[in-house]
Design a protein around this motif. Structure first.
Motif, PDB file in Angstrom:
ATOM      1  N   SER A  75       0.834  -0.988  -0.046  1.00 20.98           N
ATOM      2  CA  SER A  75       0.060  -0.030   0.102  1.00 20.98           C
ATOM      3  C   SER A  75       0.859   1.181  -0.250  1.00 20.98           C
ATOM      4  CB  SER A  75      -0.903  -0.048   1.452  1.00 20.98           C
ATOM      5  OG  SER A  75      -1.826  -1.119   1.153  1.00 20.98           O
ATOM      6  N   LEU A  76       2.074   1.187   0.842  1.00 18.32           N
ATOM      7  CA  LEU A  76       2.743   2.348   0.811  1.00 18.32           C
ATOM      8  C   LEU A  76       3.689   2.471  -0.576  1.00 18.32           C
ATOM      9  CD1 LEU A  76       4.042   2.269   4.690  1.00 18.32           C
ATOM     10  CD2 LEU A  76       2.393   3.752   3.654  1.00 18.32           C
ATOM     11  N   SER A  77       4.248   1.418  -1.004  1.00 18.60           N
ATOM     12  CA  SER A  77       4.758   1.532  -2.244  1.00 18.60           C
ATOM     13  C   SER A  77       3.944   2.185  -3.158  1.00 18.60           C
ATOM     14  CB  SER A  77       5.113   0.298  -2.623  1.00 18.60           C
ATOM     15  OG  SER A  77       6.280  -0.212  -1.633  1.00 18.60           O
ATOM     16  N   HIS A  78       2.659   1.732  -3.213  1.00 21.92           N
ATOM     17  CA  HIS A  78       1.834   2.184  -4.439  1.00 21.92           C
ATOM     18  C   HIS A  78       1.587   3.604  -4.208  1.00 21.92           C
ATOM     19  CE1 HIS A  78       1.527  -1.905  -5.575  1.00 21.92           C
ATOM     20  NE2 HIS A  78       0.432  -1.688  -6.719  1.00 21.92           N
ATOM     21  N   LEU A  79       1.459   4.017  -2.911  1.00 21.18           N
ATOM     22  CA  LEU A  79       0.961   5.801  -2.786  1.00 21.18           C
ATOM     23  C   LEU A  79       2.399   6.219  -3.000  1.00 21.18           C
ATOM     24  CD1 LEU A  79      -0.598   5.496   0.681  1.00 21.18           C
ATOM     25  CD2 LEU A  79      -1.665   6.129  -1.340  1.00 21.18           C
ATOM     26  N   TYR A  80       3.502   5.960  -3.053  1.00 13.96           N
ATOM     27  CA  TYR A  80       4.796   6.378  -3.521  1.00 13.96           C
ATOM     28  C   TYR A  80       4.706   6.417  -4.917  1.00 13.96           C
ATOM     29  CZ  TYR A  80       9.842   6.523  -4.974  1.00 13.96           C
ATOM     30  OH  TYR A  80      11.006   6.860  -5.623  1.00 13.96           O
ATOM     31  N   LEU A  81       4.366   5.449  -5.694  1.00 10.63           N
ATOM     32  CA  LEU A  81       4.383   5.427  -7.144  1.00 10.63           C
ATOM     33  C   LEU A  81       3.093   6.284  -7.597  1.00 10.63           C
ATOM     34  CD1 LEU A  81       4.890   1.859  -7.720  1.00 10.63           C
ATOM     35  CD2 LEU A  81       6.362   3.426  -8.455  1.00 10.63           C
ATOM     36  N   VAL A  82       2.011   6.548  -6.961  1.00  7.84           N
ATOM     37  CA  VAL A  82       0.964   7.469  -7.521  1.00  7.84           C
ATOM     38  C   VAL A  82       1.646   8.728  -7.145  1.00  7.84           C
ATOM     39  CG1 VAL A  82      -1.157   8.532  -6.598  1.00  7.84           C
ATOM     40  CG2 VAL A  82      -0.907   6.151  -6.900  1.00  7.84           C
ATOM     41  N   PHE A  83       2.242   9.232  -6.176  1.00  4.84           N
ATOM     42  CA  PHE A  83       3.083  10.466  -6.035  1.00  4.84           C
ATOM     43  C   PHE A  83       4.129  10.685  -7.208  1.00  4.84           C
ATOM     44  CE2 PHE A  83       6.573  12.753  -4.104  1.00  4.84           C
ATOM     45  CZ  PHE A  83       6.060  14.103  -3.963  1.00  4.84           C
ATOM     46  N   ARG A  84       4.793   9.652  -7.522  1.00  7.74           N
ATOM     47  CA  ARG A  84       5.643   9.945  -8.480  1.00  7.74           C
ATOM     48  C   ARG A  84       5.072   9.890 -10.187  1.00  7.74           C
ATOM     49  NH1 ARG A  84      11.046   9.765  -7.084  1.00  7.74           N
ATOM     50  NH2 ARG A  84      11.225  10.699  -9.217  1.00  7.74           N
ATOM     51  N   LYS A  88      -0.438   3.458 -12.958  1.00  4.27           N
ATOM     52  CA  LYS A  88      -1.745   3.557 -13.976  1.00  4.27           C
ATOM     53  C   LYS A  88      -2.490   2.540 -13.610  1.00  4.27           C
ATOM     54  CE  LYS A  88      -3.003   2.981 -18.660  1.00  4.27           C
ATOM     55  NZ  LYS A  88      -2.526   2.665 -20.100  1.00  4.27           N
ATOM     56  N   LEU A  89      -3.888   2.944 -13.466  1.00  6.08           N
ATOM     57  CA  LEU A  89      -4.988   1.939 -13.096  1.00  6.08           C
ATOM     58  C   LEU A  89      -5.331   1.452 -14.377  1.00  6.08           C
ATOM     59  CD1 LEU A  89      -6.904   1.048 -10.957  1.00  6.08           C
ATOM     60  CD2 LEU A  89      -8.547   2.929 -11.381  1.00  6.08           C
ATOM     61  N   ASN A  90      -5.450   0.251 -14.282  1.00 10.78           N
ATOM     62  CA  ASN A  90      -5.939  -1.093 -15.269  1.00 10.78           C
ATOM     63  C   ASN A  90      -7.450  -0.833 -15.496  1.00 10.78           C
ATOM     64  OD1 ASN A  90      -6.689  -3.233 -17.013  1.00 10.78           O
ATOM     65  ND2 ASN A  90      -4.557  -3.441 -17.343  1.00 10.78           N
ATOM     66  N   PRO A  91      -8.107  -0.315 -16.361  1.00  6.35           N
ATOM     67  CA  PRO A  91      -9.599  -0.266 -16.462  1.00  6.35           C
ATOM     68  C   PRO A  91     -10.372  -1.296 -16.694  1.00  6.35           C
ATOM     69  CG  PRO A  91      -8.830   0.547 -18.576  1.00  6.35           C
ATOM     70  CD  PRO A  91      -7.531   0.381 -17.666  1.00  6.35           C
ATOM     71  N   VAL A  92      -9.690  -2.412 -17.408  1.00  5.94           N
ATOM     72  CA  VAL A  92     -10.149  -3.708 -17.454  1.00  5.94           C
ATOM     73  C   VAL A  92     -10.297  -4.502 -16.171  1.00  5.94           C
ATOM     74  CG1 VAL A  92     -10.485  -5.799 -18.950  1.00  5.94           C
ATOM     75  CG2 VAL A  92      -9.930  -3.711 -19.927  1.00  5.94           C
ATOM     76  N   ARG A  93      -9.076  -4.520 -15.582  1.00  6.31           N
ATOM     77  CA  ARG A  93      -9.160  -5.144 -14.181  1.00  6.31           C
ATOM     78  C   ARG A  93      -9.977  -4.550 -13.095  1.00  6.31           C
ATOM     79  NH1 ARG A  93      -2.639  -5.454 -12.906  1.00  6.31           N
ATOM     80  NH2 ARG A  93      -1.893  -5.970 -14.949  1.00  6.31           N
ATOM     81  N   LEU A  94      -9.912  -3.316 -13.285  1.00  4.07           N
ATOM     82  CA  LEU A  94     -10.969  -2.539 -12.162  1.00  4.07           C
ATOM     83  C   LEU A  94     -12.354  -2.788 -12.365  1.00  4.07           C
ATOM     84  CD1 LEU A  94     -11.170  -0.283 -10.019  1.00  4.07           C
ATOM     85  CD2 LEU A  94     -11.560   1.267 -11.922  1.00  4.07           C
ATOM     86  N   ILE A  95     -12.684  -3.118 -13.577  1.00  8.48           N
ATOM     87  CA  ILE A  95     -13.997  -3.672 -13.880  1.00  8.48           C
ATOM     88  C   ILE A  95     -14.426  -4.960 -13.672  1.00  8.48           C
ATOM     89  CG2 ILE A  95     -15.756  -4.106 -15.848  1.00  8.48           C
ATOM     90  CD1 ILE A  95     -14.651  -1.764 -17.482  1.00  8.48           C
ATOM     91  N   LEU A  96     -13.387  -5.838 -13.871  1.00 10.72           N
ATOM     92  CA  LEU A  96     -13.462  -7.070 -13.253  1.00 10.72           C
ATOM     93  C   LEU A  96     -13.466  -7.247 -11.877  1.00 10.72           C
ATOM     94  CD1 LEU A  96     -10.999  -8.704 -16.043  1.00 10.72           C
ATOM     95  CD2 LEU A  96     -13.708  -9.164 -15.941  1.00 10.72           C
ATOM     96  N   TYR A  97     -12.569  -6.709 -11.172  1.00  7.73           N
ATOM     97  CA  TYR A  97     -12.535  -6.494  -9.854  1.00  7.73           C
ATOM     98  C   TYR A  97     -13.776  -6.223  -9.071  1.00  7.73           C
ATOM     99  CZ  TYR A  97     -11.284  -4.539  -5.206  1.00  7.73           C
ATOM    100  OH  TYR A  97     -11.556  -3.984  -3.871  1.00  7.73           O
ATOM    101  N   SER A  98     -14.413  -5.050  -9.711  1.00 10.89           N
ATOM    102  CA  SER A  98     -15.610  -4.508  -9.217  1.00 10.89           C
ATOM    103  C   SER A  98     -16.970  -5.397  -9.449  1.00 10.89           C
ATOM    104  CB  SER A  98     -15.809  -3.266  -9.927  1.00 10.89           C
ATOM    105  OG  SER A  98     -15.002  -2.221  -9.859  1.00 10.89           O
ATOM    106  N   LEU A  99     -16.776  -6.275 -10.426  1.00  7.83           N
ATOM    107  CA  LEU A  99     -17.854  -7.220 -10.688  1.00  7.83           C
ATOM    108  C   LEU A  99     -17.854  -8.268  -9.594  1.00  7.83           C
ATOM    109  CD1 LEU A  99     -17.993  -7.622 -14.404  1.00  7.83           C
ATOM    110  CD2 LEU A  99     -19.516  -6.445 -13.041  1.00  7.83           C
ATOM    111  N   PHE A 100     -16.568  -8.745  -9.207  1.00  4.63           N
ATOM    112  CA  PHE A 100     -16.506  -9.713  -8.155  1.00  4.63           C
ATOM    113  C   PHE A 100     -16.810  -9.201  -6.921  1.00  4.63           C
ATOM    114  CE2 PHE A 100     -13.281 -10.718  -4.739  1.00  4.63           C
ATOM    115  CZ  PHE A 100     -13.701 -11.995  -4.640  1.00  4.63           C
TER     116      PHE A 100
END
Length: 454
Positions: A75-84, A88-100
């Protein structure tokens, strides 16, 4: 580089003495965006790898249990990468994750037992993190893999050290993290120390940091696959093979064998020769070392209840068979966290999602998992081994280390797919040496390409 678009006789504009680049909220003088992104990726990858290997046994108290520290590290590593500005959010993964996730939440209203919402929240957090990816260069991708390979060399060294200590003295002289970590910060529910067989004075090694020997075996198996696919260094192939066998756990071997058909279909003459030599050397080595005598009893365990082999490969099938006799199993289950809590049984992800969330959620989750591992991945051979490891060799769903290692090696980094069009066996990889590249990931001595836009 600034190039004039005017005629050949026009004077070229002067190149600025100092470049100031803004990237993801950070500014560095004289540093290009590509260099900053590569550095951020390498730092974050190293931090996540550290939490997955060195901090496996560590956790933090949360909701009456201990949450794995790897969840905090990722979680902290991803926050660091967002700050830098790298993530990138993968939209297809996000849709599949949301459905699950929607299916899993709805199934809890029809659950036969009161659901554990901390368990559902843990699953939601782990796989939301897996919805992100990094677009990177081939050089960055291979440097990250090289980092993983080097870490596993260290793990192999610790494993061999444990063997040496227990042969000369005994396993009582091993460093025992169960005795060093306070109970409230110790991640449990795994067999940390396991004798070679009942009553034996010898124990299976865990490289000190691993939750149990089966996870160690799988990590080394992953390194062996990566080595065959990309780097093909003979001494490392030998080291990984020896340590994987000396762990006396079959999970790493099963992981490698599951991906081997794809490896053989796309192998180079060099790799084919190495594999042929290994097949000639391996059988006598297995018998002469005593490895076969030590594990032969595991072959018959599938038919014997309450044995490791039976609880790893038969118990999940029996549980799913009984569960799916119920009509409501299509849309609901027993509820989050309500599968039988037995540390000796390895609940496949198929069994755990089915029993706790129902068939619809099971199908949606594994579609998400397969898409994460195989869509635009640089190598499907490694992805196949990771899929088998996650689904069948671990109680994986709510254990962060098992999900995150698959994500780290096959779901996070997305280099240029032309990397897959090189000669089978990895012509790129055999020539790859991080020292041959500058800080921008460009091969030293190559001719820089000019851009008309600067």
């Amino acid at each position: 580089m600034i190039v004039s678009t005017a005629g050949p006789g026009a004077p070229r504009p002067a190149r600025p003495s100092t470049a100031l680049v803004l990237h993801g909220g950070s500014a560095r003088r004289g540093e290009g965006a590509g260099t900053a992104a590569q550095r951020a990726t390498l730092y974050a990858f190293a931090a996540m790898l550290f939490t997955l290997i060195v901090l496996q046994k560590f956790g933090v108290p949360a909701a009456g249990t201990v949450a794995s520290f790897s969840l905090i590290g990722f979680s902290l590593s991803h926050l660091y990468l967002v700050f830098r500005g790298v993530l990138k959010l993968n939209p297809v993964r996000l849709i599949l994750y949301s459905l699950f996730l929607v299916s899993a939440i709805v199934s809890q209203f029809f659950a036969t037992l009161p659901p554990s919402f901390p368990s559902l929240l843990l699953v939601a957090l782990i796989y939301f993190i897996c919805c992100f990816e990094i677009q990177c260069s081939k050089e960055t991708y291979l440097k990250c893999l090289s980092m993983f390979q080097n870490a596993i060399v260290g793990v192999c060294g610790l494993t061999l050290l444990q063997h040496a200590i227990q042969i000369v003295w005994s396993a009582d002289y091993w460093i025992n993290l169960d005795e060093l970590i306070p109970p409230s910060f110790r991640y449990v529910q795994f067999v940390y120390l396991q004798p070679l067989e009942w009553g034996s004075r010898f124990y299976k090694p865990n490289a000190y940091f691993f939750l149990e020997v089966s996870i160690l075996s799988q990590f080394v198996g992953m390194a062996l696959l990566i080595e065959v696919i990309w780097f093909q260094r003979l001494w490392r192939l030998a080291l990984y093979s020896v340590v994987m066998l000396s762990a006396f756990a079959g999970t790493g071997l099963l992981l490698v064998l599951s991906a081997m058909p794809l490896v053989l279909l796309r192998t180079s003459p060099r790799v084919a020769g190495l594999l042929a030599a290994a097949l000639l050397i391996l059988p006598p080595a297995v018998f002469l070392s005593g490895w076969y005598e030590a594990v032969q009893h595991r072959i018959t365990e599938l038919n014997r209840p309450n044995t490791s082999g039976n609880q790893r490969f038969v118990a999940p099938v029996i549980e799913m068979r009984e569960f799916y006799k119920r009509p409501e199993a299509i849309y609901s289950g027993k509820g989050a966290g309500n599968i039988l809590q037995n540390p000796d049984i390895v609940w496949w992800s198929l069994a755990k999602v089915s029993v706790e969330y129902g068939l619809i959620s099971t199908v949606l989750f594994h579609i998400f998992l397969i898409h994460m591992l195989f869509s635009r991945t640089p190598t499907r051979r490694l992805a196949l081994g990771l899929l088998v490891s996650f689904v069948f060799l671990n109680g994986s769903l709510a254990v962060p280390v098992n999900g995150f290692i698959c994500y780290l090696l096959a779901g996070l980094l997305r280099p240029d797919l032309s990397i897959r069009r090189l000669n089978p066996g990895g012509l790129w990889a055999t020539a790859f040496d991080p020292r041959r590249y500058d800080q921008d990931g460009v091969a030293r001595g190559s001719i820089p390409q000019r851009s008309a836009t600067g």
